[in-house]
Design an enzyme around this catalytic site. Structure first.
Site, PDB file in Angstrom:
ATOM      1  N   LEU A  14       0.855  -1.188   0.000  1.00 32.03           N
ATOM      2  CA  LEU A  14       0.000   0.000   0.000  1.00 32.03           C
ATOM      3  C   LEU A  14       0.888   1.235   0.000  1.00 32.03           C
ATOM      4  O   LEU A  14       1.179   1.815   1.033  1.00 32.03           O
ATOM      5  CB  LEU A  14      -0.934  -0.012   1.212  1.00 32.03           C
ATOM      6  CG  LEU A  14      -1.995   1.084   1.268  1.00 32.03           C
ATOM      7  CD1 LEU A  14      -2.908   1.003   0.056  1.00 32.03           C
ATOM      8  CD2 LEU A  14      -2.811   0.966   2.525  1.00 32.03           C
ATOM      9  N   HIS A  15       1.357   1.624  -1.191  1.00 32.36           N
ATOM     10  CA  HIS A  15       2.201   2.813  -1.318  1.00 32.36           C
ATOM     11  C   HIS A  15       1.333   4.013  -1.696  1.00 32.36           C
ATOM     12  O   HIS A  15       0.108   3.925  -1.643  1.00 32.36           O
ATOM     13  CB  HIS A  15       3.342   2.569  -2.320  1.00 32.36           C
ATOM     14  CG  HIS A  15       2.865   2.263  -3.710  1.00 32.36           C
ATOM     15  ND1 HIS A  15       2.581   3.238  -4.623  1.00 32.36           N
ATOM     16  CD2 HIS A  15       2.607   1.083  -4.327  1.00 32.36           C
ATOM     17  CE1 HIS A  15       2.173   2.692  -5.753  1.00 32.36           C
ATOM     18  NE2 HIS A  15       2.170   1.378  -5.605  1.00 32.36           N
ATOM     19  N   ALA A  16       1.924   5.117  -2.051  1.00 32.74           N
ATOM     20  CA  ALA A  16       1.223   6.394  -2.203  1.00 32.74           C
ATOM     21  C   ALA A  16       0.028   6.377  -3.157  1.00 32.74           C
ATOM     22  O   ALA A  16      -1.048   6.843  -2.799  1.00 32.74           O
ATOM     23  CB  ALA A  16       2.206   7.481  -2.623  1.00 32.74           C
ATOM     24  N   ALA A  19      -2.779   4.134  -1.904  1.00 36.34           N
ATOM     25  CA  ALA A  19      -3.253   4.711  -0.640  1.00 36.34           C
ATOM     26  C   ALA A  19      -4.187   5.882  -0.920  1.00 36.34           C
ATOM     27  O   ALA A  19      -5.220   6.034  -0.262  1.00 36.34           O
ATOM     28  CB  ALA A  19      -2.080   5.151   0.225  1.00 36.34           C
TER      29      ALA A  19
END
Length: 89
Positions: A14-16, A19
């Site tokens: 769950l990266h930028a 997210a």
């Protein structure tokens, strides 16, 4: 209160970007939504990108989503579906 547990399968976790999509989706619901990282018990408001990213959710992490409010079941089911589909609806 309604909860459901799932595993993050996305290779990038769950990266930028996911997210941001996750927050956008969560913010459509009136319920209070919390995401819990099962490995260490850390929790975050599922509507806060800063708090969500601070969990450091990687591939293989087990998370529990809990919602409390009038649309709690729909909120949790939608967000779990999003996680299960590698952050796509």
């Amino acid at each position: 209160m309604y909860s459901k547990t799932t595993v993050i399968n996305s290779p990038t976790g769950l990266h930028a970007r996911p997210a941001s999509d996750f927050i956008t989706c969560a913010s459509k619901f009136k319920s209070k939504i919390v995401i819990k990282k099962e490995s260490d018990g850390a929790e975050a408001n599922a509507k806060s990108i800063v708090m969500l990213l601070s969990l450091g959710l990687n591939q293989g992490e087990t998370v529990t989503l809990t919602a409390n409010g009038e649309d709690e079941v729909d909120a949790v089911e939608t967000l779990v579906k999003m996680i299960d589909n590698d952050f796509n609806l």
